[in-house]
Design an enzyme around this catalytic site. Structure first.
Site, short mmCIF file in Angstrom:
data_model
loop_
_atom_site.label_atom_id
_atom_site.label_comp_id
_atom_site.label_asym_id
_atom_site.label_seq_id
_atom_site.Cartn_x
_atom_site.Cartn_y
_atom_site.Cartn_z
N SER A 103 -46.39 20.69 -27.72
CA SER A 103 -46.79 20.29 -29.52
C SER A 103 -47.35 18.72 -30.00
O SER A 103 -48.16 19.34 -30.43
CB SER A 103 -45.08 19.95 -30.14
OG SER A 103 -44.66 21.50 -30.61
N ASP A 114 -37.17 25.95 -33.14
CA ASP A 114 -36.99 25.83 -31.84
C ASP A 114 -35.83 25.37 -31.35
O ASP A 114 -35.40 25.93 -30.18
CB ASP A 114 -38.21 24.98 -31.30
CG ASP A 114 -39.30 26.09 -31.52
OD1 ASP A 114 -39.53 27.00 -32.53
OD2 ASP A 114 -40.41 25.41 -30.97
#
Length: 414
Positions: free
Chosen positions: A26, A295
């Site tokens: 990310s 997630d």
């Protein structure tokens, strides 16, 4: 999809190891966009080794080389971030991906980019990739409204390019914001890159401005750490060191440390990282809101199931539009150990009353890296866990299988 599979076994229920995790995907993918927009003024250290990050790097290079068709495969983050980057830089190319990627909606982001002044066409089905980008971006609007409950990546994509817009951007987030920590991560990294912003209530304002000279150091991946928490939880005894993870993390998935306390795993933060340990405590907590860290959902749900702990989960709205429909995939695979996951008006109830551990279980992964890694720790409970298409882990954690061997898992390549 390949015919390859791995068979996992873990003869000992004890887990002692030290595992160095790759950089956060990310953070890395955000940093690569900032590096490109700043024309190299924003440097990067400890870039992720994940396939998705390699795809982002290659795609940015191809765009600079005027490649007419760029295929990002299954990389959802790359699709969203590159769409914004290509749109506002007037990059002439077509962005495509896997068949699953062509089923993942992107209309909300495209509409916002068109409102800003981008020239973007759907190359195939309306509302879905592939996308054709054209030259000649002229900003015609600096105020955009966008729903907050669909994907934080749409919001991040717009925020990353905001400072490069001639008139900047005022972004109004409508309704509840899903995955808020990811937006906070984006803004923190923009700040590191010398970009100032204001965030008041649901409005984020980023004026047009130049990037500063900066070096962004990418933290190891907390999403990857979550699988080690699950391994610790399913072990009888565990002490696992994960270097360089920080308590004051930008990553929303750092919530793994507090969530996994409910499953008997403690976290000690040190100057050199963290050490997680199995502690003799009962399982506690029966409602988990994963809105800020979706997630982690597969990891936490599978771990709870394997411990026979009935629990309820909420905040899973985005799971159906990920690499696969993750809710359906979880329901299918948990059924193989007698566990059900029922949906009831946004709440997902785990029923472990039929839990059993067969001698062998075969886990389908649905072209989804997190399915493979969330179910792998079952080898602590089941003698033979067969993981189909194990190469999918490359998307975020390429060394996962090697790291499992360091922790005492036996792995046979079928």
């Amino acid at each position: 999809m390949t015919n390859r599979s791995l068979t996992l076994s873990k003869p000992s229920a004890e887990s002692f190891c030290s595992i160095e995790l790759t950089g956060s995907k990310s953070e890395s993918n955000r940093a690569l966009i900032l590096n490109a927009l700043s024309k190299g003024k924003v440097g990067i250290r400890n870039l992720s080794l994940a396939d998705d990050t390699a795809v982002m790097q290659e795609s940015l290079k191809n765009a600079a080389d005027h490649v007419p068709l760029i295929n990002i495969g299954p990389a959802g983050t790359a699709m969203r971030f590159l769409s914004a980057y290509f749109a506002v830089t007037g990059t002439e190319t077509t962005l495509t991906g896997t068949e699953r990627m062509k089923q993942r909606p992107i209309g909300i982001l495209v509409n916002a980019l068109r409102e800003l002044g981008a020239i973007v066409d759907y190359a195939e089905e309306e509302g879905f990739p592939p996308l054709a980008f054209h030259k000649g971006f002229n900003q015609k609007n600096n105020k955009i409204n966008i729903r907050g409950n669909v994907s934080s990546q749409y919001i991040t994509a717009l925020l990353l390019v905001a400072a490069a817009l001639p008139e900047g951007l005022e972004l109004n987030i409508e309704g509840e914001l899903t995955s808020r920590p990811y937006v906070e991560m984006t803004l923190s990294m923009l700040s590191e890159a010398g970009i100032s912003y204001q965030w008041k209530e649901n409005v984020i304002l980023i004026p047009s401005q130049d990037f500063g000279d900066a070096l962004i150091t990418v933290e190891p991946d907390w999403s990857a750490a979550s699988y080690w928490y699950s391994i610790a939880a399913l072990s009888d005894v565990a002490s696992i060191k994960l270097p360089w993870l920080k308590k004051s993390s930008l990553q929303g998935d750092s919530r793994a440390s507090s969530i996994m306390e409910h499953f008997g795993v403690s976290t000690e933060f040190t100057d050199s990282g963290i050490e997680i340990s199995k502690v003799p405590t009962g399982i506690k907590g029966d409602l988990f809101d994963l809105k800020d860290c979706p997630d982690l959902a597969q990891t936490v749900i599978v771990c709870s199931a394997a411990l026979g702990h009935n629990a309820t989960f909420t905040g899973l709205e985005t799971l159906k539009i990920k690499e696969t429909d993750r809710i359906a995939a979880l329901q299918n695979e948990l059924g193989k150990i007698g566990v059900t996951l029922h949906e009831d008006n946004g709440f997902y109830h785990l029923d472990c009353s039929g839990l059993h551990f067969p001698e062998t279980v075969r886990i389908d992964t649905y072209e989804d890296h997190r399915m493979a890694m969330a179910f792998a720790p079952l080898a602590l409970k089941i003698p033979n866990v067969i993981i189909e298409d194990p190469a999918v882990v490359g998307k975020s954690y390429p060394s996962f299988w090697n790291d499992l061997e360091k922790a005492g898992f036996f792995i046979i390549d079928n």
